[in-house]
Design a protein around this motif. Structure first.
Motif, PDB file in Angstrom:
ATOM      1  N   MET A   1       0.708  -1.314   0.118  1.00 13.89           N
ATOM      2  CA  MET A   1      -0.017  -0.052  -0.027  1.00 13.89           C
ATOM      3  C   MET A   1       0.905   1.270   0.060  1.00 13.89           C
ATOM      4  O   MET A   1       0.796   2.095  -0.841  1.00 13.89           O
ATOM      5  N   ASN A   2       1.642   1.253   0.851  1.00 16.59           N
ATOM      6  CA  ASN A   2       2.812   2.530   0.906  1.00 16.59           C
ATOM      7  C   ASN A   2       3.964   2.450  -0.414  1.00 16.59           C
ATOM      8  O   ASN A   2       3.889   3.535  -0.611  1.00 16.59           O
ATOM      9  N   GLN A   3       4.081   1.298  -0.676  1.00 16.39           N
ATOM     10  CA  GLN A   3       4.922   0.965  -1.929  1.00 16.39           C
ATOM     11  C   GLN A   3       4.065   1.643  -3.108  1.00 16.39           C
ATOM     12  O   GLN A   3       4.487   2.189  -3.918  1.00 16.39           O
ATOM     13  N   GLU A   4       2.781   1.307  -3.133  1.00 19.98           N
ATOM     14  CA  GLU A   4       2.028   1.883  -4.374  1.00 19.98           C
ATOM     15  C   GLU A   4       1.851   3.485  -4.248  1.00 19.98           C
ATOM     16  O   GLU A   4       1.731   4.045  -5.204  1.00 19.98           O
ATOM     17  N   ILE A   5       1.882   3.908  -3.211  1.00 17.94           N
ATOM     18  CA  ILE A   5       1.879   5.458  -2.967  1.00 17.94           C
ATOM     19  C   ILE A   5       3.187   5.985  -3.262  1.00 17.94           C
ATOM     20  O   ILE A   5       2.960   7.028  -3.987  1.00 17.94           O
ATOM     21  N   ALA A   6       3.995   5.546  -2.695  1.00 20.02           N
ATOM     22  CA  ALA A   6       5.466   5.862  -3.086  1.00 20.02           C
ATOM     23  C   ALA A   6       5.452   5.949  -4.889  1.00 20.02           C
ATOM     24  O   ALA A   6       6.219   6.908  -5.426  1.00 20.02           O
ATOM     25  N   LYS A   7       5.256   4.918  -5.317  1.00 17.16           N
ATOM     26  CA  LYS A   7       5.523   4.664  -6.803  1.00 17.16           C
ATOM     27  C   LYS A   7       4.816   5.824  -7.556  1.00 17.16           C
ATOM     28  O   LYS A   7       4.999   6.319  -8.560  1.00 17.16           O
ATOM     29  N   ASP A   8       3.371   5.970  -6.864  1.00 14.09           N
ATOM     30  CA  ASP A   8       2.548   7.109  -7.392  1.00 14.09           C
ATOM     31  C   ASP A   8       3.354   8.638  -7.413  1.00 14.09           C
ATOM     32  O   ASP A   8       3.117   9.409  -8.333  1.00 14.09           O
ATOM     33  N   ALA A   9       3.806   8.949  -6.228  1.00  7.83           N
ATOM     34  CA  ALA A   9       4.790   9.854  -6.186  1.00  7.83           C
ATOM     35  C   ALA A   9       5.769  10.057  -7.050  1.00  7.83           C
ATOM     36  O   ALA A   9       6.010  11.190  -7.706  1.00  7.83           O
ATOM     37  N   HIS A  10       6.435   9.025  -7.079  1.00  6.02           N
ATOM     38  CA  HIS A  10       7.483   8.849  -7.957  1.00  6.02           C
ATOM     39  C   HIS A  10       6.983   9.368  -9.400  1.00  6.02           C
ATOM     40  O   HIS A  10       7.890  10.221 -10.021  1.00  6.02           O
ATOM     41  N   ASP A  11       6.156   8.542  -9.906  1.00  4.84           N
ATOM     42  CA  ASP A  11       5.540   8.854 -11.410  1.00  4.84           C
ATOM     43  C   ASP A  11       4.986  10.275 -11.423  1.00  4.84           C
ATOM     44  O   ASP A  11       5.131  10.908 -12.519  1.00  4.84           O
ATOM     45  N   GLU A  12       4.630  10.765 -10.285  1.00  2.52           N
ATOM     46  CA  GLU A  12       3.982  12.090 -10.345  1.00  2.52           C
ATOM     47  C   GLU A  12       5.101  13.248 -10.705  1.00  2.52           C
ATOM     48  O   GLU A  12       4.838  14.158 -11.301  1.00  2.52           O
ATOM     49  N   MET A  13       6.223  13.065  -9.915  1.00  5.08           N
ATOM     50  CA  MET A  13       7.292  13.771  -9.903  1.00  5.08           C
ATOM     51  C   MET A  13       8.022  13.700 -11.546  1.00  5.08           C
ATOM     52  O   MET A  13       8.332  14.815 -12.164  1.00  5.08           O
ATOM     53  N   ARG A  14       7.820  12.594 -11.953  1.00  4.79           N
ATOM     54  CA  ARG A  14       8.278  12.328 -13.322  1.00  4.79           C
ATOM     55  C   ARG A  14       7.392  13.303 -14.290  1.00  4.79           C
ATOM     56  O   ARG A  14       7.987  14.047 -15.156  1.00  4.79           O
ATOM     57  N   GLU A  15       6.434  12.959 -14.075  1.00  5.84           N
ATOM     58  CA  GLU A  15       5.271  13.942 -14.929  1.00  5.84           C
ATOM     59  C   GLU A  15       5.441  15.122 -14.659  1.00  5.84           C
ATOM     60  O   GLU A  15       5.403  15.994 -15.766  1.00  5.84           O
TER      61      GLU A  15
END
Lengths: 200, 200
Positions: A1-15
């Motif tokens: 769950m935390n891993q998935e939120i982290a992945k989203d934040a990572h992708d958001e920054m990429r974006e």
DNA sequence: CGTTCGACCAAAAGTGAATTTCGTTCCAAA
DNA sequence: TTTGGAACGAAATTCACTTTTGGTCGAACG
């Protein structure tokens, strides 16, 4: 769950980086844009960008890929519509003109050789040159299948259309004529393609 | 009488310089060719050339003018022949292909921007760009008058043909296909122009 | 007088060294 | 895990100097 939120934040920054880079690349081009430019516009340190992207070329590739995806969506919308085949071609041509007007990095890379190192250009172009011909080919193919067109060599014909389209786009976009006149010119040019010059 | 003989000798020397320059410009291009190169090939001193030509650009202009004259002769021969109008267009296209193969300075100047200073390029190109469109226009016009063609906007159509022709010439000439195949491809491309893609 | 060419000129281009900028990496800090 | 300052090597730029180039001038020659 935390891993998935982290992945989203990572992708958001990429974006965020891609979006910022899009604007700056569009304004200054690849060569004149520095990594510091991009970093500063995001109020972050230059080296933080390397946490998200391997380098400058990868950012540019991501920018072009994103623009190409957006174009692909619009093209597919045109191609899968219920419009008649000739209208589809008209819509595609006009879509391209709009992109040129917007100074799209995607269109820029497919038109110019002198804005950046040739290796990167060739790499990206290799990816998308064939796609342009394929779009036209799909339209011609549809016309053939519907019994509307009679195109003998699909590959050659698609290439010819793309070459002519590319050669004419820039002068037309940069001319001083208004939207109405431009649309008439485009229609006239497409009529040559559709009906030829020999009297029917 | 003596004055006329002197004038002839003067023109002959100009002609010699032009011929020598043609070969050297063809080999090395404008930029890489020095006035000393041209002088030495004629076994004369560099400054003697300035007795006949005002400068390097004037020599190059004379070279291009001469090649254009030669092309104009051939084009007029095609245009005034009794061939049917479509054959005339075919002959013109093939004539251009031959010129590209010969590395003509004339064709080079009309295709590239990066071989020399832009001012000279623009100057020469201004002189000949319109001529290319006019040749096509004359053919289309003839077709119209003979009731063979039905071209609405002659100017726009001529421009489109020239753009397409120019965009396709170089890839075709540099491809590895043989003469027979190339002629078939040219015929196919011209068929698209003549008959369009919509079924008759 | 017409033609030729060597010497010369100024600008452009080339060269090499020094300096700056740039993309990238590293590593400590939070 | 994320961030950013410091550092690095390569690329780009700058600078001073040298060479080349297009062009001019004037004397010599036929």
């Amino acid at each position: 769950m935390n891993q998935e939120i982290a992945k989203d934040a990572h992708d958001e920054m990429r974006e965020s980086i891609i979006n910022a880079a899009t604007q700056i690349f569009t304004r200054f081009g690849f060569k004149k844009t520095s990594m510091d430019d991009i970093a500063k516009s995001l109020r972050m340190g230059k080296s933080s960008i390397y946490y998200y992207f391997k380098g400058k070329e990868e950012i540019f590739q991501a920018v072009v890929d994103k623009e190409a995806d957006q174009l692909r969506l619009k093209v597919n919308k045109i191609l899968s519509s219920n419009d008649d085949t000739m209208s589809k071609l008209r819509s595609y041509v006009k879509l391209r003109m709009d992109l040129i007007k917007q100074l799209s990095n995607y269109m820029e890379i497919l038109k110019n050789d002198d804005l950046m190192n040739l290796t990167l250009t060739e790499k990206i172009r290799k990816k998308y040159d064939d796609e342009e011909v394929t779009i036209i080919k799909r339209i011609l193919e549809e016309g053939n299948e519907k019994g509307l067109f009679k195109v003998k060599d699909l590959n050659l014909s698609s290439l010819a259309v793309v070459v002519a389209m590319k050669g004419l786009e820039v002068p037309l976009v940069t001319s001083t004529m208004g939207v109405e006149s431009l649309n008439i010119v485009i229609d006239d040019l497409l009529d040559i393609l559709f009906y030829g010059i020999v009297k029917r």
